[in-house]
Design an enzyme around this catalytic site. Structure first.
Site, PDB file in Angstrom:
ATOM      1  N   CYS B  88      50.932  32.886 -24.511  1.00  0.00           N
ATOM      2  CA  CYS B  88      52.323  33.002 -24.961  1.00  0.00           C
ATOM      3  C   CYS B  88      52.634  34.362 -25.577  1.00  0.00           C
ATOM      4  O   CYS B  88      53.790  34.666 -25.854  1.00  0.00           O
ATOM      5  CB  CYS B  88      52.652  31.888 -25.944  1.00  0.00           C
ATOM      6  SG  CYS B  88      52.432  30.253 -25.245  1.00  0.00           S
ATOM      7  N   CYS B 213      60.420  20.121 -30.105  1.00  0.00           N
ATOM      8  CA  CYS B 213      59.775  20.902 -29.043  1.00  0.00           C
ATOM      9  C   CYS B 213      60.792  21.832 -28.399  1.00  0.00           C
ATOM     10  O   CYS B 213      61.933  21.457 -28.176  1.00  0.00           O
ATOM     11  CB  CYS B 213      59.197  19.983 -27.977  1.00  0.00           C
ATOM     12  SG  CYS B 213      58.098  18.696 -28.616  1.00  0.00           S
ATOM     13  N   LYS B 338      63.544  27.433 -29.195  1.00  0.00           N
ATOM     14  CA  LYS B 338      64.157  26.104 -29.227  1.00  0.00           C
ATOM     15  C   LYS B 338      65.335  26.029 -28.271  1.00  0.00           C
ATOM     16  O   LYS B 338      65.514  25.022 -27.588  1.00  0.00           O
ATOM     17  CB  LYS B 338      64.616  25.784 -30.657  1.00  0.00           C
ATOM     18  CG  LYS B 338      65.191  24.395 -30.813  1.00  0.00           C
ATOM     19  CD  LYS B 338      64.096  23.363 -30.860  1.00  0.00           C
ATOM     20  CE  LYS B 338      64.545  21.982 -30.473  1.00  0.00           C
ATOM     21  NZ  LYS B 338      64.944  21.824 -29.083  1.00  0.00           N
ATOM     22  N   HIS B 342      61.058  28.522 -23.085  1.00  0.00           N
ATOM     23  CA  HIS B 342      59.892  29.384 -23.223  1.00  0.00           C
ATOM     24  C   HIS B 342      59.267  29.730 -21.865  1.00  0.00           C
ATOM     25  O   HIS B 342      58.211  29.212 -21.506  1.00  0.00           O
ATOM     26  CB  HIS B 342      58.864  28.688 -24.130  1.00  0.00           C
ATOM     27  CG  HIS B 342      57.649  29.474 -24.434  1.00  0.00           C
ATOM     28  ND1 HIS B 342      57.585  30.849 -24.374  1.00  0.00           N
ATOM     29  CD2 HIS B 342      56.406  29.064 -24.803  1.00  0.00           C
ATOM     30  CE1 HIS B 342      56.374  31.251 -24.694  1.00  0.00           C
ATOM     31  NE2 HIS B 342      55.629  30.181 -24.940  1.00  0.00           N
TER      32      HIS B 342
END
Lengths: 477, 397
Positions: B88, B213, B338, B342
Site C-alpha cells: 500500500c 472499511c 474511506k 484504495h
C-alpha cells in the site's frame, strides 16, 4: 516372547456434535431422517483422519518417543502418501522411526494392536482416525461419527496387560466401500447383525476368553463396536457377558467411529476401570480381532471421558452437509484462490511445519519459523538454532479478529498473533471457536490441523492452529 | 553526511483521476487521464521527462508486470522507466524514486505515476495474495480488514478502553471522512452517513463493520517533479516542494519477536520521526494530514504513531473533533481512502495530490486556511508486518 503392555491410551473427538433430531426434522418429508436419536461428532473443515489421530496420539504418547508408529484408518486422506510418516513428523519423532499405514477394514487398528502385542518389541504407537464420507440420506451419514483413538504399546507394565487374544477372518459384507466410489454400501441390517454375532463375534470372543482363562461374566467392561445396533446384546448370552458395552455409549454420544472406535473405547474403558478389572476389546470388520485385557492402572488424563463430555451442539443440517461434503456450496470468486503447494518447498520445510519446530537463537530467544538471521534485534548475521517444539508450550492470544470477508469453508475465519510463554510469537489461525472469539490474553492450546486445501488439485497441507485452552461442557437439550 | 531531500525537489504538476468503479476505463486510460492533467498543470512537455516510475501493487490485475505498461500507455519517449511495488506504500514509493532521481542530480525532471484497476477482480475487497511458497505453509490467509482489525483489540486491552467507546471513536473517524468526502469531486463515495448507520452496519472483521472499511476503487495519480530552478522557470506561483519522504519496512520484529503489544505501528513511528527530522518540523507545524485510513482503527492508531495524539488519547481526541475539518489538525479533508477507495498503487500519490492542491489553494469548498505543511502516510501490508511511508510537503522556502 516378551510380555507386552498397554502403556498409554487416548481418545479425541472434534468440537461439534450434530443433534440428529435436526436431521429427522429436516428430512421428514423424505422419510430418510433416521430415528433422530443421539449425536454425531462432526469434524471441522480442517480436520481429517490424520489430524484427529495426531491429537489422540499426542496424549497417548505423552513425553515418550515410540520407535514404531502405525496409522490406521479406512478414511485416510491419501492413498499414496505415508500418513504414519506425517505422524512421525507431527510428534517430532526421529526420522528413523518405523512407520506403517494400515487400512482395509474397520478392525485394522485392533489388528495392528494384536500384531504389536504378539510379536513386537520396544514402544509402538498405534493411532487411528476416521472421517468417513457417506451419502446424505443414507444411514451411515448420520450413524457414523468422526474421531480418533490411540494406544501406546511397550515392554514394561503400564495401564493394562494382555490375558488372551483371538482372530477370526470372514468376508462378511455388512458394509463395504470401493475406492472408486468412495461411499459405503450396506447390507440388510438384520442379516448383518445376526450373521456377525453368530459367525464372527461369538466364536472369536469365546476363543479369546478361553485363551485368557476368563469367564464372560468376569468381564467388567466391554468395547464391542456394533455395525448394527443390538449386536452386543446377541453376543451376551452365548458368551456369558453382562458388562456394559462402552461402544453403545460412544455411538449414542458421538456416532460409530469406525477404525477409531475400539481404541477410543479402550481409552474410555481404562479411564473407568479399577485395577484388576477385565476388559473385552473387539475390532470388527470382515472378521474380528478380540483381546481380553486386565487393567493395571488408570491413565493420568481421562481424554476419552472428557471428549464425550465436552463439545458444542449444532442443529444445522445444512452445516452438517457442508462439513461432510454432502453439498458443494458456491463460495464465490474469493474461493478461487490458487493455493498450489510444491513438493520442493515441502521437502525443505515440511518437517518443521508439521512438527511446529521453531528455533532458540544463541541469546535464548525462540522464534518460528527459523530464518537465516534470527529476529532478535541484536542479531546481525546467520546464527545456529536449537530446535524448540512449540506444540505443547503454553500460549496466549496477543491479537485476534473474526474475519467474515476472507474465504473459509466454515466461516468466520479466526486468526491473530499468538504469544508463547517461551517468547515465541507466531501469526496463527484460531480453530474450535463457536461463538465469540477468544479475547486478548486468553490462554490457548495448539491443535494439528489442515492448513489449506488446494481446491484445484485436491491437495492439503498441515500445520498447527491455536484453539481455546478448554472446551465447553456439552449441553444436550 | 547525508543532508536529506528537503527543498531539493519541487512538484511541478500533479494529476489525479476520479476514483471509483471506472467500468468504462482500463488501466492505460486511467494512466493517461492522470498524466495529461499533470503535464497540463506543470506546463511541461512530455519529451522533457527524463525518467519515470510506475507504482502498481497487484500486477496480476490488468496493469501487468514491469514498467512497459506505463511506457506504452503514455507512449513515453525512450527513457529509463521502472515499476516499483511496496504494497500500500507503492504510490509514495514511486514518488520517492522520482524525487531521489532529481535530488541526486541524475535527472532534472521525473515522473511518478501510480495506478490500480481493482474493479477488474470481479469481486469486492482486495484480492487474496500468495505470501510466498514457504509462508503459505503456516501463515494465516487473513483478509485486509481481518489483519487490521486486530489493532483494535490490542489497543483496547493496552489502554483499558471499553469496546463500546473504541467502536464509537472508530465510527467518528468514518463519519468525519464521509462528511469531508462530500466536497471532493474526485472521490468515489460522496455521501454523508450517520453515526447510527456506521455503528449498525454489518460486521466485516470484528470489530470493523462495513463503514469502518475503505472502499475498493479504480484510479490513478501522477506527479511531475523537477529541480527548483526549472520549477521557477515554469511558474510564478508559490511552489510546493518535497520536504521529506521516509519509508520503513518490518524485519519480522512485530510478528516474530515477543515485544510488540499490537496496539501501534512501529514502522509509522520510525518513518514519521525521520520525516519530521528531514523536513525540520514537528507535528504541530502540520496543517493537514492525509493518512492511510484503510480502516477506521488504522487512522485512530496512526494519530498516535504520528505524534498527533498522546498514546492512549487518540480515542478522546477523535471524539473531541480534533481531526475533523474544523478541528485543530484536519485529517482526510478530501475523505481519504474511506471515500476515495484504495486503488493500491495510486493512493500515496492521491494523498500527495490533495496536500499539493491545498498548498496551492485550489481545494475549493474543502480548502483549509493557513497551511504551511501537509503530511501523507501509507501503511502497506498489515500492522504486524508492514511497510510505512511518510512524506511532508510544503511551500518552497
Amino acid at each position: 516372547m516378551t510380555e507386552r503392555y498397554i502403556q498409554g491410551v487416548a481418545g479425541y473427538l472434534p468440537l461439534l456434535r450434530f443433534d440428529k433430531k435436526a436431521a429427522r426434522a429436516e428430512l421428514r418429508w423424505s422419510g430418510l431422517g433416521g430415528s433422530g436419536r443421539g449425536l454425531r461428532a462432526v469434524a471441522g473443515w480442517d480436520e481429517d483422519a490424520l489430524t484427529m489421530a495426531v491429537e489422540a496420539a499426542r496424549n497417548a504418547v505423552g513425553q515418550g518417543a515410540p520407535a514404531r508408529v502405525t496409522f490406521a484408518s479406512t478414511s485416510a486422506p491419501f492413498t499414496d502418501r505415508s500418513q504414519a510418516g506425517l505422524l512421525v513428523d507431527a510428534l517430532h519423532l526421529p526420522r528413523g522411526a518405523e512407520s506403517l499405514d494400515v487400512a482395509g477394514s474397520r478392525r485394522c487398528a485392533v489388528s495392528a494392536l494384536v500384531r504389536s502385542l504378539r510379536g513386537g518389541s520396544g514402544d509402538e504407537l498405534i493411532a487411528a482416525g476416521e472421517k468417513r464420507r457417506a451419502q446424505p440420506g443414507s444411514a451411515p451419514h448420520l450413524a457414523w461419527g468422526d474421531g480418533a483413538g490411540a494406544v501406546l504399546v511397550g515392554d514394561t507394565p503400564g495401564l493394562a496387560r494382555v490375558l488372551g487374544m483371538a482372530t477370526m477372518n470372514m468376508d462378511l459384507l455388512d458394509s463395504y466401500t470401493i475406492a472408486e466410489k468412495g461411499l459405503p454400501y450396506a447390507a440388510e441390517e438384520r442379516f448383518a447383525r445376526d450373521e456377525a454375532v453368530a459367525q464372527v463375534l461369538v466364536p472369536a470372543v469365546r476363543q479369546a476368553l478361553s485363551a485368557a482363562g476368563v469367564d464372560g461374566a468376569a468381564i467388567a467392561l466391554a468395547v464391542v463396536p456394533e455395525a448394527v445396533a443390538g449386536s452386543y446384546k446377541g453376543l451376551g448370552k452365548p458368551c456369558g457377558l453382562t458388562a456394559p458395552n462402552l461402544c453403545e455409549e460412544i455411538t449414542e454420544k458421538a456416532g460409530e467411529l469406525g477404525a477409531a472406535a475400539p481404541l477410543f473405547g479402550l481409552a474410555l474403558a481404562l479411564e473407568r476401570a479399577n485395577p484388576g478389572d477385565r476388559i473385552l476389546l473387539v475390532g470388527f470388520g470382515n472378521g474380528a480381532d478380540v483381546l481380553v485385557l486386565e487393567s493395571l492402572s488408570r491413565p493420568e488424563q481421562a481424554t476419552a471421558t472428557e471428549a464425550l463430555a465436552e463439545g458444542v451442539l449444532t442443529a444445522s443440517y445444512s452445516r452438517l452437509l457442508n462439513l461432510t461434503g454432502g453439498v458443494d456450496l458456491d463460495w464465490g470468486p474469493r474461493a478461487e484462490v490458487n493455493q498450489k503447494t510444491t513438493a520442493t518447498v515441502l521437502a525443505r520445510h515440511g518437517r518443521d511445519m508439521h512438527g511446529f519446530v521453531g528455533g532458540r537463537d544463541p541469546r535464548g530467544n525462540v522464534q518460528f519459523p527459523k530464518t537465516p538471521i534470527p529476529v532478535s534485534p541484536e542479531a546481525t548475521g546467520p546464527e545456529p538454532y536449537e530446535d524448540v517444539v512449540l506444540r505443547d508450550v503454553p500460549a496466549r492470544m496477543a491479537s485476534i479478529t473474526q474475519d467474515r470477508l476472507n474465504f473459509t469453508p466454515d466461516p468466520p475465519f479466526n486468526f491473530g498473533l499468538v504469544q508463547f510463554e517461551n517468547g515465541a510469537r507466531v501469526a496463527m489461525e484460531v480453530c474450535d471457536v463457536e461463538g465469540p472469539a477468544p479475547q486478548v490474553g486468553d490462554p490457548l492450546r495448539m491443535r494439528f490441523r489442515i492448513k489449506a486445501i488446494d481446491r484445484q488439485r485436491i491437495f492439503r497441507t498441515y500445520f498447527w492452529k491455536a484453539a481455546p485452552l478448554s472446551r465447553p461442557a456439552l449441553e444436550v437439550k | 553526511m547525508a543532508t536529506g531531500i528537503k527543498d531539493k525537489v519541487v512538484i511541478a504538476g500533479m494529476g489525479c483521476t476520479r476514483f471509483g468503479e471506472r467500468w468504462d476505463m482500463s488501466s492505460d486510460m486511467l494512466m493517461v487521464e492522470a498524466f495529461e492533467e499533470a503535464t497540463r498543470d506543470a506546463g511541461i512537455e512530455r519529451n522533457r521527462i527524463e525518467a519515470a516510475w510506475l507504482g502498481g501493487a497487484l500486477d496480476d490485475i490488468n496493469v501487468g508486470n514491469s514498467a512497459i505498461p506505463l511506457a506504452t500507455a503514455l507512449r513515453l519517449p525512450p527513457m529509463p522507466v521502472t515499476r516499483v511495488e511496496n504494497m500500500c506504500a507503492t504510490g509514495t514509493e514511486a514518488l520517492r524514486a522520482a524525487v531521489y532521481a532529481v535530488a541526486s542530480g541524475a535527472v532534472d525532471i521525473a515522473l511518478a505515476l501510480g495506478v490500480e484497476k481493482l474493479k477488474d477482480t470481479g469481486f469486492g475487497g482486495l484480492p487474496i495474495r500468495t505470501k510466498g511458497s514457504v509462508n503459505d505453509l503456516w501463515m494465516p490467509y487473513g483478509s485486509a480488514p481481518g489483519t487490521f482489525a486486530q489493532l483494535a483489540g490490542a489497543y483496547a486491552a493496552k489502554h483499558g478502553i471499553p469496546a463500546a467507546d473504541l467502536k464509537r471513536a472508530m465510527a467518528h473517524v468514518s463519519w468525519k471522512s464521509h462528511q469531508n468526502g462530500v466536497h471532493a469531486e474526485k472521490a468515489h463515495l460522496r455521501k454523508a452517513v450517520t453515526m447510527e448507520q456506521i455503528l449498525n452496519a454489518p460486521m466485516v472483521a470484528d470489530p470493523l463493520g462495513l463503514y469502518d472499511c475503505c472502499g475498493v476503487s479504480d484510479g490513478a495519480a501522477a506527479a511531475i517533479v523537477c529541480t527548483p530552478e526549472i520549477a521557477r522557470s515554469l511558474s510564478r506561483d508559490a511552489l510546493v516542494s518535497v520536504k521529506s519522504v521516509q519509508v520503513c519496512a518490518s524485519n519480522g520484529w512485530e510478528m516474530q519477536y515477543g515485544e510488540w503489544d499490537g496496539s501501534y505501528v512501529r514502522n509509522t513511528r520510525i518513518a514519521a520521526q525521520k520525516a519530521y527530522q528531514e523536513a525540520g518540523i514537528s507535528p504541530k507545524d502540520l496543517g493537514l494530514t492525509e493518512v492511510h485510513d484503510c480502516f477506521s482503527i488504522t487512522e485512530l492508531v496512526t494519530m498516535e504513531d504520528l505524534g498527533l495524539s498522546e498514546d492512549g488519547r487518540a480515542v478522546f481526541d477523535v471524539l473531541d473533533g480534533k481531526f475533523d475539518a474544523t478541528g485543530k489538525m484536519p485529517s482526510q479533508i478530501d475523505g481519504g481512502l474511506k471515500c476515495f477507495g484504495h486503488p493500491v498503487g495510486a493512493s500515496g500519490l492521491r494523498m500527495a495530490y490533495e496536500v499539493y492542491t491545498q498548498l496551492k489553494g485550489r481545494a475549493g469548498a474543502r480548502q483549509l486556511a493557513n497551511i504551511d505543511f501537509g503530511l501523507t502516510h501509507n501503511l502497506g501490508g498489515q500492522p504486524s508486518n508492514s511497510v510505512a511511508a511518510v512524506s511532508v510537503l510544503g511551500r518552497l522556502e
